[in-house]
Design a protein around this motif. Structure first.
Motif, PDB file in Angstrom:
ATOM      1  N   SER A   1      20.244   6.332 -30.427  1.00 54.88           N
ATOM      2  CA  SER A   1      19.301   7.735 -31.165  1.00 54.88           C
ATOM      3  C   SER A   1      19.682   8.971 -30.166  1.00 54.88           C
ATOM      4  CB  SER A   1      17.836   7.185 -31.322  1.00 54.88           C
ATOM      5  OG  SER A   1      17.762   6.334 -32.117  1.00 54.88           O
ATOM      6  N   ALA A   2      19.656  10.134 -30.567  1.00 57.90           N
ATOM      7  CA  ALA A   2      19.305  11.064 -29.833  1.00 57.90           C
ATOM      8  C   ALA A   2      17.818  11.260 -29.429  1.00 57.90           C
ATOM      9  CB  ALA A   2      19.677  12.710 -30.736  1.00 57.90           C
TER      10      ALA A   2
ATOM     11  N   ILE B   1      18.825  16.652 -28.098  1.00 59.69           N
ATOM     12  CA  ILE B   1      18.464  17.700 -29.223  1.00 59.69           C
ATOM     13  C   ILE B   1      18.320  19.105 -28.623  1.00 59.69           C
ATOM     14  CG2 ILE B   1      16.476  18.300 -30.782  1.00 59.69           C
ATOM     15  CD1 ILE B   1      15.988  15.386 -31.112  1.00 59.69           C
ATOM     16  N   ILE B   2      17.870  19.273 -27.523  1.00 64.96           N
ATOM     17  CA  ILE B   2      17.897  20.560 -26.680  1.00 64.96           C
ATOM     18  C   ILE B   2      19.259  20.935 -26.498  1.00 64.96           C
ATOM     19  CG2 ILE B   2      17.334  21.693 -24.568  1.00 64.96           C
ATOM     20  CD1 ILE B   2      14.722  20.070 -24.553  1.00 64.96           C
ATOM     21  N   ALA B   3      20.066  20.132 -25.938  1.00 66.18           N
ATOM     22  CA  ALA B   3      21.690  20.385 -25.649  1.00 66.18           C
ATOM     23  C   ALA B   3      22.381  20.733 -26.947  1.00 66.18           C
ATOM     24  CB  ALA B   3      22.264  19.267 -25.095  1.00 66.18           C
TER      25      ALA B   3
ATOM     26  N   ARG C   1      23.467  27.344 -31.014  1.00 69.88           N
ATOM     27  CA  ARG C   1      23.465  28.718 -30.756  1.00 69.88           C
ATOM     28  C   ARG C   1      24.668  29.232 -30.061  1.00 69.88           C
ATOM     29  NH1 ARG C   1      17.857  27.362 -29.244  1.00 69.88           N
ATOM     30  NH2 ARG C   1      18.497  27.015 -27.039  1.00 69.88           N
ATOM     31  N   LYS C   2      25.485  28.738 -29.335  1.00 72.85           N
ATOM     32  CA  LYS C   2      26.825  29.126 -28.766  1.00 72.85           C
ATOM     33  C   LYS C   2      27.806  29.077 -29.909  1.00 72.85           C
ATOM     34  CE  LYS C   2      25.967  28.174 -23.947  1.00 72.85           C
ATOM     35  NZ  LYS C   2      26.707  27.413 -22.817  1.00 72.85           N
ATOM     36  N   TYR C   3      27.552  28.241 -30.714  1.00 72.04           N
ATOM     37  CA  TYR C   3      28.915  28.042 -31.760  1.00 72.04           C
ATOM     38  C   TYR C   3      29.459  29.471 -32.332  1.00 72.04           C
ATOM     39  CZ  TYR C   3      31.306  26.572 -36.034  1.00 72.04           C
ATOM     40  OH  TYR C   3      32.351  26.507 -37.011  1.00 72.04           O
TER      41      TYR C   3
ATOM     42  N   ALA D   1      22.434  15.981 -33.346  1.00 70.89           N
ATOM     43  CA  ALA D   1      22.694  15.535 -32.254  1.00 70.89           C
ATOM     44  C   ALA D   1      22.892  14.112 -32.125  1.00 70.89           C
ATOM     45  CB  ALA D   1      21.142  15.679 -31.597  1.00 70.89           C
ATOM     46  N   GLY D   2      22.539  13.293 -33.003  1.00 69.59           N
ATOM     47  CA  GLY D   2      22.759  11.942 -33.085  1.00 69.59           C
ATOM     48  C   GLY D   2      24.468  11.595 -33.192  1.00 69.59           C
ATOM     49  N   THR D   3      24.918  12.452 -34.027  1.00 69.38           N
ATOM     50  CA  THR D   3      26.202  12.358 -34.347  1.00 69.38           C
ATOM     51  C   THR D   3      27.231  12.787 -33.062  1.00 69.38           C
ATOM     52  OG1 THR D   3      26.272  12.729 -36.708  1.00 69.38           O
ATOM     53  CG2 THR D   3      28.317  13.071 -35.633  1.00 69.38           C
ATOM     54  N   LEU D   4      26.624  13.849 -32.394  1.00 69.12           N
ATOM     55  CA  LEU D   4      27.361  14.351 -31.169  1.00 69.12           C
ATOM     56  C   LEU D   4      27.282  13.360 -30.125  1.00 69.12           C
ATOM     57  CD1 LEU D   4      26.700  17.990 -31.211  1.00 69.12           C
ATOM     58  CD2 LEU D   4      28.422  17.251 -32.063  1.00 69.12           C
TER      59      LEU D   4
END
Length: 123
Positions: free
Chosen positions: A11-12, A17-19, A25-27, A114-117
């Protein structure tokens, strides 16, 4: 990586989640820079490093958004982050939601991403 008993995938947590929020945002900037670098014939060592690091990250963010199971949340996340529309435009487009409801859906989407990443080892 700490997994809870009975968890198929990790789990994230809050830090993940913050990362993820930072990556989302940077995407748009990462996409512009990678596209620009891919069009060049010659790259410096630093430019090649950025390209090798960011291109897979971009693909993994896109995969993570595509992997969201809830179709409505997936559509909102694509609209906001992949298509790079501002929050205000999303609030207008999904006017049947309150802005707080839309924010909750974006939060759910961010947690899913986040969970997938985390599963992919990106964060």
């Amino acid at each position: 990586m700490v997994w809870e008993q009975g968890e198929l995938f990790p789990s994230a947590n809050k830090v993940d989640i913050i990362a993820t929020k930072m990556l989302l945002r940077k995407y748009p900037d990462m996409v512009k820079i990678v596209s620009g670098l891919q069009e060049r014939d010659e790259l410096s060592a630093d430019e090649e490093t950025i390209l090798k690091k960011w291109a897979p990250t971009i693909r993994n963010i896109e995969l993570a958004i595509e992997s969201i199971l809830d179709a409505e949340i997936k559509q909102i996340m694509k609209y906001r982050f992949i298509n790079r529309n501002p929050r205000k435009a999303a609030v207008s487009k999904w006017s049947l939601f309150t802005d707080r409801s839309l924010d909750r859906k974006i939060q759910e989407g961010t947690e899913s991403v986040a969970g997938t990443l985390k599963l992919l080892g990106i964060i």
